[in-house]
Design a protein around this motif. Structure first.
Motif, PDB file in Angstrom:
ATOM      1  N   ALA A  54     -10.047  -0.902   9.411  1.00  0.00           N
ATOM      2  CA  ALA A  54      -9.532  -1.442   8.149  1.00  0.00           C
ATOM      3  C   ALA A  54      -9.378  -0.355   7.083  1.00  0.00           C
ATOM      4  O   ALA A  54      -9.001  -0.635   5.943  1.00  0.00           O
ATOM      5  N   ALA A  55      -9.675   0.902   7.451  1.00  0.00           N
ATOM      6  CA  ALA A  55      -9.614   2.000   6.472  1.00  0.00           C
ATOM      7  C   ALA A  55      -8.176   2.404   6.173  1.00  0.00           C
ATOM      8  O   ALA A  55      -7.255   2.112   6.933  1.00  0.00           O
ATOM      9  N   MET A  56      -8.002   3.089   5.073  1.00  0.00           N
ATOM     10  CA  MET A  56      -6.698   3.678   4.730  1.00  0.00           C
ATOM     11  C   MET A  56      -6.564   5.050   5.384  1.00  0.00           C
ATOM     12  O   MET A  56      -5.526   5.392   5.926  1.00  0.00           O
ATOM     13  N   PHE A  57      -7.652   5.828   5.318  1.00  0.00           N
ATOM     14  CA  PHE A  57      -7.685   7.160   5.923  1.00  0.00           C
ATOM     15  C   PHE A  57      -8.922   7.300   6.806  1.00  0.00           C
ATOM     16  O   PHE A  57     -10.000   6.826   6.440  1.00  0.00           O
ATOM     17  N   ILE A  58      -8.758   7.988   7.925  1.00  0.00           N
ATOM     18  CA  ILE A  58      -9.896   8.392   8.748  1.00  0.00           C
ATOM     19  C   ILE A  58      -9.867   9.925   8.756  1.00  0.00           C
ATOM     20  O   ILE A  58      -8.847  10.524   9.098  1.00  0.00           O
ATOM     21  N   VAL A  59     -10.967  10.548   8.350  1.00  0.00           N
ATOM     22  CA  VAL A  59     -10.993  12.009   8.258  1.00  0.00           C
ATOM     23  C   VAL A  59     -11.903  12.558   9.340  1.00  0.00           C
ATOM     24  O   VAL A  59     -13.072  12.177   9.450  1.00  0.00           O
ATOM     25  N   GLU A  60     -11.349  13.458  10.157  1.00  0.00           N
ATOM     26  CA  GLU A  60     -12.134  14.095  11.213  1.00  0.00           C
ATOM     27  C   GLU A  60     -13.067  15.142  10.608  1.00  0.00           C
ATOM     28  O   GLU A  60     -12.869  15.585   9.480  1.00  0.00           O
ATOM     29  N   ASP A  61     -14.070  15.554  11.378  1.00  0.00           N
ATOM     30  CA  ASP A  61     -15.063  16.526  10.909  1.00  0.00           C
ATOM     31  C   ASP A  61     -14.378  17.772  10.334  1.00  0.00           C
ATOM     32  O   ASP A  61     -13.501  18.342  10.978  1.00  0.00           O
ATOM     33  N   GLY A  62     -14.758  18.143   9.132  1.00  0.00           N
ATOM     34  CA  GLY A  62     -14.211  19.337   8.488  1.00  0.00           C
ATOM     35  C   GLY A  62     -12.925  19.096   7.725  1.00  0.00           C
ATOM     36  O   GLY A  62     -12.377  20.015   7.126  1.00  0.00           O
ATOM     37  N   GLY A  63     -12.428  17.883   7.717  1.00  0.00           N
ATOM     38  CA  GLY A  63     -11.162  17.581   7.045  1.00  0.00           C
ATOM     39  C   GLY A  63     -11.313  17.356   5.556  1.00  0.00           C
ATOM     40  O   GLY A  63     -12.422  17.166   5.050  1.00  0.00           O
ATOM     41  N   SER A  64     -10.169  17.369   4.859  1.00  0.00           N
ATOM     42  CA  SER A  64     -10.203  17.100   3.424  1.00  0.00           C
ATOM     43  C   SER A  64      -8.973  16.312   2.986  1.00  0.00           C
ATOM     44  O   SER A  64      -7.898  16.444   3.570  1.00  0.00           O
ATOM     45  N   ILE A  65      -9.180  15.515   1.962  1.00  0.00           N
ATOM     46  CA  ILE A  65      -8.089  14.735   1.370  1.00  0.00           C
ATOM     47  C   ILE A  65      -8.073  15.034  -0.116  1.00  0.00           C
ATOM     48  O   ILE A  65      -9.122  15.018  -0.767  1.00  0.00           O
ATOM     49  N   SER A  66      -6.890  15.311  -0.668  1.00  0.00           N
ATOM     50  CA  SER A  66      -6.832  15.523  -2.106  1.00  0.00           C
ATOM     51  C   SER A  66      -5.623  14.824  -2.714  1.00  0.00           C
ATOM     52  O   SER A  66      -4.633  14.554  -2.032  1.00  0.00           O
ATOM     53  N   ASN A  67      -5.740  14.521  -4.003  1.00  0.00           N
ATOM     54  CA  ASN A  67      -4.635  13.992  -4.805  1.00  0.00           C
ATOM     55  C   ASN A  67      -4.025  12.723  -4.219  1.00  0.00           C
ATOM     56  O   ASN A  67      -2.842  12.677  -3.887  1.00  0.00           O
ATOM     57  N   VAL A  68      -4.842  11.715  -4.108  1.00  0.00           N
ATOM     58  CA  VAL A  68      -4.397  10.442  -3.551  1.00  0.00           C
ATOM     59  C   VAL A  68      -4.849   9.302  -4.464  1.00  0.00           C
ATOM     60  O   VAL A  68      -5.948   9.341  -5.012  1.00  0.00           O
ATOM     61  N   VAL A  69      -3.981   8.308  -4.601  1.00  0.00           N
ATOM     62  CA  VAL A  69      -4.358   7.056  -5.253  1.00  0.00           C
ATOM     63  C   VAL A  69      -4.443   6.012  -4.150  1.00  0.00           C
ATOM     64  O   VAL A  69      -3.491   5.837  -3.390  1.00  0.00           O
ATOM     65  N   ILE A  70      -5.572   5.351  -4.028  1.00  0.00           N
ATOM     66  CA  ILE A  70      -5.737   4.315  -3.012  1.00  0.00           C
ATOM     67  C   ILE A  70      -5.673   2.955  -3.707  1.00  0.00           C
ATOM     68  O   ILE A  70      -6.461   2.674  -4.606  1.00  0.00           O
ATOM     69  N   GLY A  71      -4.678   2.155  -3.309  1.00  0.00           N
ATOM     70  CA  GLY A  71      -4.437   0.860  -3.946  1.00  0.00           C
ATOM     71  C   GLY A  71      -5.397  -0.202  -3.434  1.00  0.00           C
ATOM     72  O   GLY A  71      -6.330   0.071  -2.677  1.00  0.00           O
ATOM     73  N   LYS A  72      -5.146  -1.460  -3.828  1.00  0.00           N
ATOM     74  CA  LYS A  72      -6.096  -2.524  -3.503  1.00  0.00           C
ATOM     75  C   LYS A  72      -5.853  -3.164  -2.146  1.00  0.00           C
ATOM     76  O   LYS A  72      -6.718  -3.873  -1.632  1.00  0.00           O
ATOM     77  N   ALA A  73      -4.689  -2.928  -1.541  1.00  0.00           N
ATOM     78  CA  ALA A  73      -4.350  -3.617  -0.288  1.00  0.00           C
ATOM     79  C   ALA A  73      -4.872  -2.861   0.938  1.00  0.00           C
ATOM     80  O   ALA A  73      -4.117  -2.498   1.840  1.00  0.00           O
ATOM     81  N   GLN A  74      -6.163  -2.607   0.953  1.00  0.00           N
ATOM     82  CA  GLN A  74      -6.791  -1.942   2.096  1.00  0.00           C
ATOM     83  C   GLN A  74      -8.280  -2.259   2.039  1.00  0.00           C
ATOM     84  O   GLN A  74      -8.821  -2.532   0.980  1.00  0.00           O
ATOM     85  N   GLY A  75      -8.950  -2.218   3.191  1.00  0.00           N
ATOM     86  CA  GLY A  75     -10.319  -2.710   3.240  1.00  0.00           C
ATOM     87  C   GLY A  75     -11.409  -1.684   3.023  1.00  0.00           C
ATOM     88  O   GLY A  75     -12.385  -1.935   2.328  1.00  0.00           O
ATOM     89  N   GLU A  76     -11.262  -0.509   3.623  1.00  0.00           N
ATOM     90  CA  GLU A  76     -12.412   0.396   3.723  1.00  0.00           C
ATOM     91  C   GLU A  76     -12.143   1.799   3.179  1.00  0.00           C
ATOM     92  O   GLU A  76     -12.905   2.715   3.468  1.00  0.00           O
ATOM     93  N   GLY A  77     -11.068   1.988   2.436  1.00  0.00           N
ATOM     94  CA  GLY A  77     -10.830   3.288   1.816  1.00  0.00           C
ATOM     95  C   GLY A  77     -10.772   4.415   2.831  1.00  0.00           C
ATOM     96  O   GLY A  77      -9.910   4.451   3.686  1.00  0.00           O
ATOM     97  N   ILE A  78     -11.754   5.305   2.740  1.00  0.00           N
ATOM     98  CA  ILE A  78     -11.780   6.483   3.604  1.00  0.00           C
ATOM     99  C   ILE A  78     -13.012   6.441   4.498  1.00  0.00           C
ATOM    100  O   ILE A  78     -14.115   6.182   4.016  1.00  0.00           O
ATOM    101  N   HIS A  79     -12.829   6.696   5.792  1.00  0.00           N
ATOM    102  CA  HIS A  79     -13.966   6.875   6.693  1.00  0.00           C
ATOM    103  C   HIS A  79     -14.016   8.337   7.111  1.00  0.00           C
ATOM    104  O   HIS A  79     -13.076   8.851   7.706  1.00  0.00           O
TER     105      HIS A  79
END
Ligand SMILES: *[C@@H]1O[C@H](CO)[C@@H](O)[C@H](O)[C@H]1NC(C)=O
Ligand SMILES: *[C@@H]1O[C@H](CO)[C@@H](O)[C@H](O)[C@H]1NC(C)=O
Length: 318
Positions: A69-94
């Motif tokens: 139900a996540a918007m993003f899944i980040v593998e070990d050592g990964g990074s996410i920047s400059n994102v707006v996460i809206g309301k139509a998703q369950g678990e944000g980032i894993h």
């Protein structure tokens, strides 16, 4: 003259480049993206300040969902920047391992904003950004190791971070570092399990009711529920320095007041634009990035003006 005093402290904070201050204004999204499945990130991903949602929506409020139900899944050592996460998703980032979440904004948290699942000895970072509307916790810490949260803004939430109260194979220790966080209309910054050796270190932050830690006895799934055993610093698991209850101007937010002042904002913006755009041509579209540490693109807005958002991000706004 109280506000005058606060204001001069604020200016000093900006002028001397004092770190430890969250930005309390949610950015405007530069565009929309809706995805049917989670976006899996290994390496670095820069969302360019676009808003990300799931379609169909995977938010089921506080019903326990999982990584799917996540918007993003980040593998070990990964990074996410400059994102707006809206309301139509369950678990944000894993985060499956250690991750860095920089300048990520959750507009309306569903189950939680991010879940950290890294192994012992690893550290994940949340740097800048903000979240609001979390009925329960913003960050769920299920792995081991350390989560460091710096210059983050929390509004209308239950807890900023909770180490897992009743996970399968629960244990610890889990360590949390909170610095420069501004938190309003919510509960404690940390919920930790003292029986697993968890710690939470809070510095240079603001929580408008002065709530620092809730201390629990954690349990293994199936063995009852975790029990709250105390609140506040205890000298062995919860450590607090420079925590204020005054979230507009004060120890935890030296630049908040200054940034609402037009003169200060434009001075800061143009200084940053100059340093980040030395060799680039072209213009930035409305709501695009026009400055920030590590940014090498153009700094001239095709429309609107370049507004400082935080150390890592300036944005073209009307
Ligand atoms: C289950 O809880 C009891 C106390 O309620 C405790 O003594 C025991 O160690 C727990 N078992 C596990 C596996 O955590
Ligand atoms: C607490 O604030 C003072 C004054 O700004 C600063 O000198 C000190 O380093 C801060 N303490 C921590 C642990 O950051």
């Amino acid at each position: 003259m109280k506000s005058g005093v606060v204001f001069s402290i604020s200016l000093l904070g900006v002028a001397t480049g004092v770190k430890g201050a969250a930005t309390t204004t949610f950015p405007q999204a530069s565009g929309e993206t809706a995805l049917p499945t989670p976006l899996v990130v290994s390496g670095s991903f820069d969302g360019g300040m676009k808003r990300y949602n799931r379609n169909p929506d995977t938010c089921q409020d506080q019903t326990e969902t999982n990584e799917a139900a996540a918007m993003f899944i980040v593998e070990d050592g990964g990074s996410i920047s400059n994102v707006v996460i809206g309301k139509a998703q369950g678990e944000g980032i894993h985060c499956r391992g250690a991750c860095t979440l920089r300048n990520v904004w959750w507009e309306d948290v569903c189950e939680d904003a991010a879940t950290f699942k890294q192994a012992a000895g690893k550290t994940s970072y949340v740097i800048g950004g903000g979240a609001r509307g979390a009925d329960d916790k913003i960050f769920q810490f299920n792995g081991r190791g350390t989560v460091s949260i710096k210059d983050f803004y929390a509004e209308d939430y239950g807890k900023v971070i909770r180490t897992c109260g009743d996970c399968t194979g629960n244990g610890g220790p889990r360590h949390v570092i909170i610095d420069g966080v501004i938190a309003k209309d919510g509960g404690p910054l940390c919920g930790i399990n003292t029986n697993y050796g968890d710690t939470c270190r809070i510095s240079n932050s603001c929580q408008d009711d002065g709530k620092s830690c809730d201390r629990y006895t954690g349990v293994v799934k199936g063995n009852g529920s975790s029990k709250k055993i105390g609140t506040g610093p205890d000298g062995s698991s919860c450590f607090v320095t420079n925590l204020t209850e005054t979230c507009s101007g004060g120890v935890g937010s030296p630049t908040t007041t200054a940034r609402t002042t037009t003169a200060r904002t434009s001075t800061t913006t143009s200084a940053r634009s100059t340093t980040t755009s030395a060799s680039s041509g072209g213009t930035v579209p409305l709501y695009g990035q026009c400055g920030g540490n590590g940014y090498n693109g153009p700094a001239t807005c095709a429309q609107g003006t370049c507004r400082f958002s935080n150390e890592w991000y300036s944005q073209c706004v009307l």
